[in-house]
Scaffold this active site. Structure first.
Site, PDB file in Angstrom:
ATOM      1  N   SER A 113     -36.827   8.444 134.773  1.00 34.66           N
ATOM      2  CA  SER A 113     -38.142   8.244 134.182  1.00 34.66           C
ATOM      3  C   SER A 113     -38.692   6.859 134.546  1.00 34.66           C
ATOM      4  CB  SER A 113     -38.042   8.459 132.670  1.00 34.66           C
ATOM      5  OG  SER A 113     -39.301   8.561 132.074  1.00 34.66           O
ATOM      6  N   ASP A 163     -41.768  19.255 135.016  1.00 34.67           N
ATOM      7  CA  ASP A 163     -41.571  18.090 134.149  1.00 34.67           C
ATOM      8  C   ASP A 163     -42.934  17.601 133.657  1.00 34.67           C
ATOM      9  OD1 ASP A 163     -40.883  15.690 132.944  1.00 34.67           O
ATOM     10  OD2 ASP A 163     -39.850  14.875 134.695  1.00 34.67           O
ATOM     11  N   HIS A 180     -36.777  16.908 131.432  1.00 36.81           N
ATOM     12  CA  HIS A 180     -37.014  15.535 131.891  1.00 36.81           C
ATOM     13  C   HIS A 180     -35.678  14.819 132.031  1.00 36.81           C
ATOM     14  CE1 HIS A 180     -39.173  11.833 132.458  1.00 36.81           C
ATOM     15  NE2 HIS A 180     -38.631  11.269 131.388  1.00 36.81           N
TER      16      HIS A 180
END
Length: 545
Positions: A233, A456, A485
């Site tokens: 991320s 995602d 994710h």
């Protein structure tokens, strides 16, 4: 004699490091000063190393995990000025081959991990080596976690009293009134003032470029000539900054669930794209619930499930569950289902139970955990500081109002919640940076691995395509028709095969590769006692609003 030897070693390393410092910074510019400062700090860190020892302030930790600190400059343009300490953790390579107990696996160095955020704490990462899917990597690498600057034990940031942080129960209108918007504007202004007041002039130094520089100092403190790094991320963004600033310092890098690094996207437009993507993922969840109507009784179509969700939200607006779960807490809990599909059975069961007259599961899942308020407030403060510092934001609320009113017509689930999360950036009191142009040319950077799930929502798939275009020699591996994710080390064995092959052997496919989606979660009933909340990073939006 010992001090003289340390200074001599540091001096020799400094000359070598300066010769490899990032190119492209004109002499006399702030960027050049920060490049030199990073080299000075890295040389000092290599000479000092990290004094790992018992994790004295962390309870119930397995004895194999060690803790230490590394000092980094608050301001890299002043490397001999104020220092802050980053908390670092380690579990040494086990050398144990999980497939052959007699075979000793050679150590490959340190694998540093960041879980994202901004504001995520990676200090507990080394414990992942206890899980079967990570044992091969744990055999070959020292697993290294750390708390980035501002997070946890690393010069923690705060923007308000944690006792006031959870404001439950609260509203979450998909189409807010003008009076509600004015209330939230006032809250955002107060929050921005609180960040400036509590941190002062140091606030400007909590940003992604400094996170990348800190990573190079950590590399040096671990006495690694080149970095092996895995970021998820937000960790992909400052990992990409690192690859751009220090390409010759990279051994292997994994970018898992990728933030779009385009300068125009950081961060306002990325948040607009995220809100749009969550609408699609919210639809995926509702369709899954509808397919299991025999278990949950929430409707045989996604529209029927949505109707029940909205009915529950309206009931909570009239009478909060347990006096603490209102529409905002409901939305925040179901936002987690947009991040991770292993939350789907839990959330569906809680919604089903509430509709049938039992509010307890929803209160347990959506109610604020007040004992975690200080940690949540800290994480939220770092998130806000980093994103607000990193780039220019619109300072006129009319721009936010125009763009998000338009978007909410087609993507109401997350749009306005995302606005309130980020609106302090409109009133930020610290200087803004211009985002770095993430880019490497042929031969500048070792081959890197990009992992992305096609659906995602938190980091939409276009971000992976953009990073793949910008990092020469990178390879993209896609999990098709899936939306969890963070997919490395997860349930998809195909994805894990590519991850292990790269980190253990340096092998990558010659071009883009794809994996079939991992299996959907199985529905669970109220009397299934095996269900428990998955262990995940708290998603953005969980903390405030």
């Amino acid at each position: 004699m010992r001090a003289a030897a340390l200074y001599s070693a540091a001096g020799s390393l400094l000359l070598a490091t300066l010769s490899a410092a990032p190119a492209g910074s004109a002499p006399g510019t702030p960027e050049a000063a920060e490049s030199r400062g990073t080299a000075v700090a890295a040389a000092r860190a290599r000479a000092a190393g990290i004094d790992f020892g018992k994790c004295t302030d962390m309870q119930d930790m397995p004895g194999t995990m060690e803790c230490g600190t590394v000092s980094v400059p608050l301001d890299y343009a002043q490397p001999r000025g104020k220092q802050i300490k980053l908390a670092v953790s380690r579990v040494r390579a086990t050398h144990k081959d999980p497939g052959n107990s007699k075979h000793r696996v050679p150590r490959q160095g340190s694998l540093v991990y960041n879980p994202g955020g901004p504001g995520g704490d990676g200090l507990y990462f080394p414990l992942v080596g206890l899980q079967p899917k990570w044992k091969r990597l744990a055999a070959a690498y020292d697993l290294i976690g750390y708390s980035p600057r501002g997070v946890g034990r690393s010069a923690p940031l705060s923007c308000e009293d944690p006792k006031r942080f959870f404001k439950s129960p609260s509203e979450a209108p998909s189409f807010p009134s003008e009076s509600y918007k004015k209330e939230r504007i006032a809250e955002a202004q107060a929050y921005a003032r609180g960040c400036a007041k509590r941190t002062g002039s140091a606030l400007r130094f909590y940003n992604s470029l400094n996170n990348a520089r800190d990573l190079d100092v950590l590399r040096a403190a671990l006495r690694e000539n080149r970095l092996t790094f895995m970021g998820a991320s937000y960790g992909t963004y400052f990992g990409a900054l690192y690859a751009t600033l220090f390409p010759s310092h990279v051994r292997r890098m994994v970018f898992d669930s990728v933030v779009n690094p385009s300068q125009e996207q950081i961060w306002y437009r990325n948040n607009l794209d995220q809100s749009a993507a969550f609408e699609s993922r919210w639809a995926d969840f509702r369709e899954w619930v509808a397919r299991h109507d025999d278990v949950y009784g929430l409707g045989r179509t996604a529209a029927a499930v949505d109707h029940n969700y909205k009915k529950v939200s309206a009931q909570l607006a009239a009478e909060p569950a347990g006096g603490k779960v209102g529409p905002a807490e409901l939305q925040s809990a179901f936002l987690q289902a947009g991040y991770y599909d292993d939350y789907w059975p839990l959330r569906a069961q809680a919604l089903s139970a509430f509709v049938k007259g039992d509010p307890k599961p929803l209160i347990e899942q959506a109610g604020p955990t007040t004992e975690a308020a200080a940690e949540a407030e800290n994480s939220n403060a770092v998130y806000t500081a980093v994103e607000c510092n990193d780039a220019p934001w619109p300072t006129d609320f009319r721009v936010w109002d125009r763009d998000n009113t338009r978007l909410a017509r087609i993507a109401p689930f997350e749009t306005w919640d995302n606005v309130w999360m980020n609106l302090p950036c409109a009133y930020w009191q610290a200087p803004r940076q211009q985002p770095l142009d993430v880019r490497t040319g042929p031969g500048e950077l070792a081959p890197t691995l990009i992992l992305a799930a096609e659906r995602d929502a938190a980091t939409p798939y276009d971000g992976a395509l953009e990073l793949h275009r910008r990092l020469s020699g990178s390879v993209l591996v896609t999990e098709r028709d899936a939306g969890t994710h963070g997919i490395g080390g997860g349930p998809n064995l195909c994805i894990n095969g590519f991850l292990d092959a790269y980190l253990l052997e340096g092998r990558l496919p010659e071009q883009r590769a794809a994996c079939a989606p991992h299996a959907e979660p199985q529905p669970k009933t109220a009397d299934d006692r095996s269900q428990s909340a998955p262990l995940k990073e708290s998603p953005k939006g969980k903390a405030r609003g």
